[in-house]
Write a protein that holds these residues in place. Structure first.
Motif, short mmCIF file in Angstrom:
data_model
loop_
_atom_site.label_atom_id
_atom_site.label_comp_id
_atom_site.label_asym_id
_atom_site.label_seq_id
_atom_site.Cartn_x
_atom_site.Cartn_y
_atom_site.Cartn_z
N ALA A 58 41.65 30.83 36.92
CA ALA A 58 41.92 30.71 38.36
C ALA A 58 42.30 29.26 38.66
N LYS A 59 43.37 29.08 39.43
CA LYS A 59 43.91 27.75 39.70
C LYS A 59 43.64 27.23 41.10
N ASN A 60 43.30 28.13 42.03
CA ASN A 60 43.20 27.67 43.42
C ASN A 60 42.22 28.54 44.21
N ASP A 61 42.09 28.20 45.49
CA ASP A 61 41.13 28.91 46.35
C ASP A 61 41.51 30.37 46.59
N ALA A 62 42.75 30.72 46.43
CA ALA A 62 43.15 32.12 46.60
C ALA A 62 42.80 32.94 45.36
N GLN A 63 42.87 32.32 44.18
CA GLN A 63 42.61 33.05 42.94
C GLN A 63 41.12 33.10 42.59
N SER A 64 40.39 32.05 42.89
CA SER A 64 38.97 31.98 42.49
C SER A 64 38.13 33.16 42.97
N PRO A 65 38.28 33.63 44.21
CA PRO A 65 37.46 34.78 44.64
C PRO A 65 37.80 36.08 43.91
N ARG A 66 38.94 36.12 43.26
CA ARG A 66 39.36 37.34 42.54
C ARG A 66 38.67 37.48 41.18
N VAL A 67 38.12 36.38 40.67
CA VAL A 67 37.45 36.43 39.38
C VAL A 67 36.29 37.42 39.47
N GLY A 68 36.31 38.43 38.63
CA GLY A 68 35.23 39.41 38.59
C GLY A 68 35.35 40.55 39.57
N ASP A 69 36.35 40.53 40.42
CA ASP A 69 36.50 41.60 41.41
C ASP A 69 37.98 41.86 41.67
N GLN A 70 38.70 42.04 40.62
CA GLN A 70 40.15 42.22 40.75
C GLN A 70 40.53 43.58 41.31
N THR A 71 39.60 44.54 41.29
CA THR A 71 39.94 45.88 41.78
C THR A 71 38.98 46.37 42.86
N GLY A 72 38.35 45.44 43.56
CA GLY A 72 37.49 45.82 44.67
C GLY A 72 36.26 46.62 44.26
N GLY A 73 35.74 46.38 43.06
CA GLY A 73 34.53 47.06 42.61
C GLY A 73 34.75 48.34 41.84
N ARG A 74 35.97 48.77 41.71
CA ARG A 74 36.27 49.98 40.92
C ARG A 74 36.36 49.63 39.45
N VAL A 75 36.24 50.64 38.60
CA VAL A 75 36.48 50.42 37.17
C VAL A 75 37.93 49.98 37.02
N ALA A 76 38.10 48.84 36.35
CA ALA A 76 39.43 48.25 36.23
C ALA A 76 40.08 48.52 34.88
N PHE A 77 39.26 48.61 33.83
CA PHE A 77 39.79 48.67 32.47
C PHE A 77 39.09 49.78 31.70
N PHE A 78 39.80 50.35 30.75
CA PHE A 78 39.31 51.48 29.97
C PHE A 78 39.48 51.15 28.50
N LEU A 79 38.35 50.91 27.84
CA LEU A 79 38.35 50.53 26.43
C LEU A 79 38.04 51.77 25.60
N HIS A 80 39.05 52.28 24.90
CA HIS A 80 38.87 53.46 24.06
C HIS A 80 38.28 53.07 22.72
#
Length: 128
Positions: A58-80
Motif C-alpha cells: 500500500a502506497k497511500n491513504d487510499a490504499q492502506s485501508p484496503r489491506v486485509g479487506d479487499q472484498t468487504g469481508g467476503r471470501v476473496a481467494f480460493f486455494l485448491h
C-alpha cells in the motif's frame, strides 16, 4: 485461450507477506525485483501453477485501508488442494487461522481461513 495470470493483493510489508505466502501457504516466490520508484515487483505462485499473486505494498491513504479487506469481508481467494487433510494440518501447524472447522459439501471439502492481513480464503479440495 485467455486466463487470469496475476491478481493484485495489497499488503503492508513485502517481506512479511512473502514469508506468509511461502512458508505458511507453501507458495513459491516467483519474482522479487526492485522498481525505480522504490517499490518492488513481488509475485508468489501456488506450487502447481494457477493464478499468481502480485504482492503490492500500500502506497497511500487510499490504499492502506484496503489491506486485509479487499472484498468487504467476503471470501476473496480460493486455494485448491489435492489433499485437504494434509494441507489443513500443515497450514494449522504454520499458524494459519481457520475461521471454521473443515466441512464437507457436495462440491468438496472446505474451510475458511484468514491470511496474515485478514483477507478470507477458502482451502478447498474439490469433489471428484
Amino acid at each position: 485461450m485467455s486466463r487470469i495470470a496475476l491478481v493484485t493483493l495489497v499488503v503492508d510489508d513485502y517481506d512479511e507477506a512473502i514469508r506468509f505466502y511461502t512458508e505458511a501457504l507453501g507458495f513459491r516466490l516467483a519474482e522479487d525485483e526492485p522498481r525505480p520508484d522504490g517499490s518492488r515487483w513481488v509475485v508468489v505462485e501456488p506450487g502447481d501453477g494457477g493464478t499468481s499473486l502480485l504482492l503490492a505494498r500500500a502506497k497511500n491513504d487510499a490504499q492502506s485501508p484496503r489491506v486485509g479487506d479487499q472484498t468487504g469481508g467476503r471470501v476473496a481467494f480460493f486455494l485448491h488442494t489435492d489433499d485437504f487433510a494434509r494441507d489443513h494440518a500443515r497450514m494449522t501447524e504454520a499458524g494459519v487461522t481457520f475461521l471454521e472447522e473443515p466441512r464437507h459439501e457436495p462440491y468438496g471439502s472446505v474451510a475458511v481461513f484468514r491470511d496474515l492481513y485478514g483477507n478470507k480464503w477458502d482451502l478447498l479440495q474439490p469433489a471428484d
